[in-house]
Design a protein around this motif. Structure first.
Motif, PDB file in Angstrom:
ATOM      1  N   GLY A 384     -56.724  22.653  18.047  1.00 19.47           N
ATOM      2  CA  GLY A 384     -57.986  23.381  18.038  1.00 19.47           C
ATOM      3  C   GLY A 384     -57.961  24.649  17.217  1.00 19.47           C
ATOM      4  O   GLY A 384     -58.754  25.565  17.439  1.00 19.47           O
ATOM      5  N   ASP A 385     -57.062  24.709  16.222  1.00 17.49           N
ATOM      6  CA  ASP A 385     -56.924  25.901  15.386  1.00 17.49           C
ATOM      7  C   ASP A 385     -57.685  25.679  14.076  1.00 17.49           C
ATOM      8  O   ASP A 385     -57.162  25.102  13.125  1.00 17.49           O
ATOM      9  N   ARG A 386     -58.929  26.154  14.022  1.00 11.10           N
ATOM     10  CA  ARG A 386     -59.790  25.902  12.871  1.00 11.10           C
ATOM     11  C   ARG A 386     -59.228  26.517  11.593  1.00 11.10           C
ATOM     12  O   ARG A 386     -59.192  25.876  10.541  1.00 11.10           O
ATOM     13  N   GLU A 387     -58.767  27.759  11.653  1.00 14.27           N
ATOM     14  CA  GLU A 387     -58.278  28.445  10.458  1.00 14.27           C
ATOM     15  C   GLU A 387     -57.054  27.730   9.873  1.00 14.27           C
ATOM     16  O   GLU A 387     -56.948  27.529   8.668  1.00 14.27           O
ATOM     17  N   GLU A 388     -56.126  27.343  10.748  1.00 16.14           N
ATOM     18  CA  GLU A 388     -54.934  26.633  10.297  1.00 16.14           C
ATOM     19  C   GLU A 388     -55.290  25.259   9.728  1.00 16.14           C
ATOM     20  O   GLU A 388     -54.716  24.808   8.735  1.00 16.14           O
ATOM     21  N   ALA A 389     -56.261  24.595  10.346  1.00 14.91           N
ATOM     22  CA  ALA A 389     -56.684  23.284   9.857  1.00 14.91           C
ATOM     23  C   ALA A 389     -57.293  23.389   8.464  1.00 14.91           C
ATOM     24  O   ALA A 389     -57.024  22.550   7.589  1.00 14.91           O
ATOM     25  N   MET A 390     -58.119  24.404   8.246  1.00 13.20           N
ATOM     26  CA  MET A 390     -58.727  24.589   6.925  1.00 13.20           C
ATOM     27  C   MET A 390     -57.649  24.865   5.866  1.00 13.20           C
ATOM     28  O   MET A 390     -57.716  24.339   4.752  1.00 13.20           O
ATOM     29  N   ALA A 391     -56.661  25.671   6.215  1.00 16.74           N
ATOM     30  CA  ALA A 391     -55.580  25.957   5.268  1.00 16.74           C
ATOM     31  C   ALA A 391     -54.800  24.685   4.945  1.00 16.74           C
ATOM     32  O   ALA A 391     -54.470  24.415   3.781  1.00 16.74           O
ATOM     33  N   GLY A 392     -54.513  23.883   5.977  1.00 12.35           N
ATOM     34  CA  GLY A 392     -53.810  22.628   5.745  1.00 12.35           C
ATOM     35  C   GLY A 392     -54.626  21.660   4.912  1.00 12.35           C
ATOM     36  O   GLY A 392     -54.096  20.959   4.044  1.00 12.35           O
ATOM     37  N   ALA A 393     -55.948  21.626   5.168  1.00 11.30           N
ATOM     38  CA  ALA A 393     -56.827  20.721   4.416  1.00 11.30           C
ATOM     39  C   ALA A 393     -56.873  21.106   2.947  1.00 11.30           C
ATOM     40  O   ALA A 393     -56.810  20.239   2.063  1.00 11.30           O
ATOM     41  N   MET A 394     -56.981  22.394   2.657  1.00  9.67           N
ATOM     42  CA  MET A 394     -57.033  22.828   1.258  1.00  9.67           C
ATOM     43  C   MET A 394     -55.742  22.463   0.527  1.00  9.67           C
ATOM     44  O   MET A 394     -55.768  21.979  -0.614  1.00  9.67           O
ATOM     45  N   ALA A 395     -54.601  22.689   1.184  1.00 10.42           N
ATOM     46  CA  ALA A 395     -53.321  22.365   0.554  1.00 10.42           C
ATOM     47  C   ALA A 395     -53.170  20.857   0.374  1.00 10.42           C
ATOM     48  O   ALA A 395     -52.665  20.392  -0.657  1.00 10.42           O
TER      49      ALA A 395
END
Length: 450
Positions: A384-395
Motif C-alpha cells: 500500500g505504498d503509493r510513492e514507492e510503487a510509482m518510483a518502481g513503475a517509472m524505473a
C-alpha cells in the motif's frame, strides 16, 4: 580500410558473483576496458557467445579460439569455461595470448608464473579507472606481436612441434565471424518488424547445422521478444541436438510451450530439468507460472480445482526463491499469489521483508533489470505504498526490453486489485500504473531494444 588482426576475448558474460559478496559486470569490463584497449592496439575485438548456449563449445567457438591471431583471457572469478578455453588456446598457440585479472583476487597457483595484467573495479563491479588500466593492456598486446612463446605448454616443453595455421582457413574463419555479427544485426532489425521478418531471416540462415549456436539462440530469443511462441517451440525442436539439450534452451522451450497453451508439455519439460539439473529459481519460476496459468484458467469454473492450482503455484515459486535467495522474482510471485489466497496472511507477512531485502540488494548492486524494478513495484502495491510503487513503475517502464514483460506485471497488479476489491478494499491509484504497463506491452518497438 585495411583489416586488423582479430583478438578473441575469453571471459564470462553478464554479472557474476566475485566470491566476496559483490559482483563483477563482465559486459562493462569488455565494453569499457578490453574492447577499447584492443582497438587502440590496432586489433579487432571478437567476443564469443558461450553464455547463450550453456557453456557448450561448438565448432565456431573452437575456430575463434584457435585461429584468432591474438587472445585475451580474463581470469577474474576463476570461471571454469575461461580456464578450459585458455587451456585449449595455450595447447595450440605458442604465443599472442594476454592474461588479465581484476584486483579482487589473484590467479590460481598453476597460472601464478604467468603475468596477468591487473585492472581495478569499483563497488558496482565495473572498471574503476579504464583510462589508466587500458594502457598496460595495450602495451601487452603490442608486446605479444614480437613474442616467441607465452604459452606455458610450449615454454616447458621446448621441443614440442608448433602447429601450422593455414592462412586460407583463417581467412574463411574471419568471413564467418563477420557473417555472424551481420546476421545478429539483421535479427535485431527484424525484431522491430515482427515475427514475419524473423521468419524471413530464419530462412536466410539455411542449414542449422552450419549456423553458429549463438545466432540460433539469438533467433530463439528474438521470437520470444515478438511473442511468437509457436515459432519458438518449432525452432527448439529443429536446432541441432547439442544446442537443444542445453539448460537455457530447454528452459526457453518450457516457457514457450506454456505460453502457447501446451501446459502439460511445459510442465513435463520443466520437471525433467529440475530432475536432471537440480532446483533453481529459474526452473521453479517457470513451473510456478505453469500452475498459475492453470489457476487463472480454472478460477471461473471449479473453485476447488482452481485453489489446488493456486497452492501448487505458490509452492513452486517458494521453492524457486529458496533455491536462490538473491533472485527475488519467484519470491514476489509467491507474495502476489498469497495476496489472492489470503490477503495479509501470516505466511505472506513473513515472506515480504525477505523478498524486499533480496530485491533491494539487487537494485543496489548497480545493474538491476526490468524484473528487479517490477518486483519493487509489486511489493509496494501489496504494502500500500503509493510513492514507492510509482518510483518502481517509472524505473520498470524505463527498463522494458520485451513487450511481454510489462504485460505480465500489469496482469499481476490486476490480480491484486481484484483480490482487494473482493475484500472491500479499493486501491484506485494503481489504475494509472496498470494503464502505462498495458500501453508498454502494446509497444512493438520494445522487441527491438537490447
Amino acid at each position: 580500410m585495411a583489416q586488423h588482426p582479430l583478438c578473441f576475448v575469453v571471459m564470462p558474460f553478464g554479472i557474476k558473483p566475485d566470491g566476496r559478496g559483490g559482483t563483477v559486470d563482465f559486459d562493462a569490463v569488455y565494453a569499457d576496458l578490453l574492447a577499447p584497449a584492443i582497438r587502440e592496439a590496432e586489433l579487432d575485438p571478437l567476443r564469443a557467445d558461450q553464455e547463450l548456449v550453456g557453456g557448450i563449445i561448438h565448432k565456431p567457438m573452437y575456430e575463434r579460439l584457435i585461429l584468432s591471431d591474438y587472445a585475451i583471457a580474463d581470469l577474474t572469478t576463476a570461471n571454469a569455461n575461461v580456464f578450459y578455453e585458455l587451456g585449449v588456446r595455450h595447447a595450440v598457440r605458442p604465443y599472442s595470448t594476454v592474461l588479465v585479472n581484476a584486483d579482487i583476487n589473484r590467479p590460481p597457483f598453476d597460472l601464478a608464473p604467468d603475468r596477468a595484467v591487473r585492472y581495478k573495479l569499483d563497488r558496482s563491479g565495473r572498471p574503476a579507472d579504464p583510462a589508466a588500466d587500458k594502457a598496460p593492456i595495450v602495451k601487452s598486446l603490442e608486446a605479444a606481436r614480437d613474442a616467441l612463446t607465452d604459452s606455458p605448454v610450449f615454454q616447458l616443453i621446448g621441443d614440442l612441434s608448433r602447429p601450422e595455421i593455414d592462412r586460407l582457413k583463417t581467412d574463411v574463419f574471419r568471413e564467418r565471424a563477420e557473417y555472424s555479427v551481420a546476421t545478429k544485426q539483421r535479427l535485431a532489425n527484424a525484431r522491430a518488424q515482427g515475427a514475419d521478418s524473423l521468419r524471413d531471416e530464419e530462412r536466410r540462415l539455411g542449414r542449422f547445422e552450419d549456423v553458429e549456436a549463438g545466432v540460433l539462440v539469438d533467433l530463439l530469443l528474438s521470437y520470444r521478444a515478438a511473442r511468437a511462441w509457436d515459432d519458438m517451440t518449432r525452432l527448439v525442436e529443429s536446432v541441432p541436438e547439442p544446442i537443444r539439450r542445453t539448460l537455457m534452451v530447454r528452459e526457453q522451450y518450457g516457457f514457450a510451450l506454456n505460453r502457447a497453451g501446451r501446459s502439460s508439455e511445459a510442465e513435463r519439460v520443466v520437471q525433467e530439468l529440475i530432475a536432471s539439473h537440480g532446483p533453481s529459481s529459474e526452473t521453479y519460476g517457470l513451473l510456478g507460472r505453469v500452475y498459475k496459468d492453470r489457476w487463472d484458467k480454472e478460477r471461473a469454473g471449479s473453485v476447488l480445482k482452481a485453489r489446488g492450482h493456486l497452492d501448487k503455484a505458490i509452492g513452486a515459486y517458494l521453492r524457486g526463491f529458496e533455491a536462490d535467495w538473491r533472485d527475488a522474482y519467484p519470491g514476489v510471485n509467491a507474495v502476489t499469489l498469497m495476496e489472492i489466497r489470503e490477503p495479509g496472511g501470516k505466511d505472506q507477512r513473513a515472506l515480504v521483508p525477505v523478498v524486499a531485502y533480496a530485491n533491494r540488494r539487487r537494485i543496489d548492486s548497480g545493474a538491476p533489470d526490468y524484473w528487479d524494478h517490477a518486483t519493487r513495484l509489486e511489493l509496494a502495491v501489496v504494502g500500500g505504498d503509493r510513492e514507492e510503487a510509482m518510483a518502481g513503475a517509472m524505473a520498470a517502464l524505463a527498463a522494458v526490453r520485451e513487450p511481454w514483460e510489462p504485460g505480465s506485471t500489469a496482469n499481476n497488479l490486476s490480480l491484486i486489485r481484484e483480490a482487494r476489491a473482493i475484500g472491500g478494499v479499493v486501491v484506485d491509484w494503481t489504475d494509472e500504473i496498470e494503464r502505462e504497463l498495458v500501453a508498454a506491452a502494446s509497444d512493438p518497438t520494445a522487441a527491438a531494444r537490447p
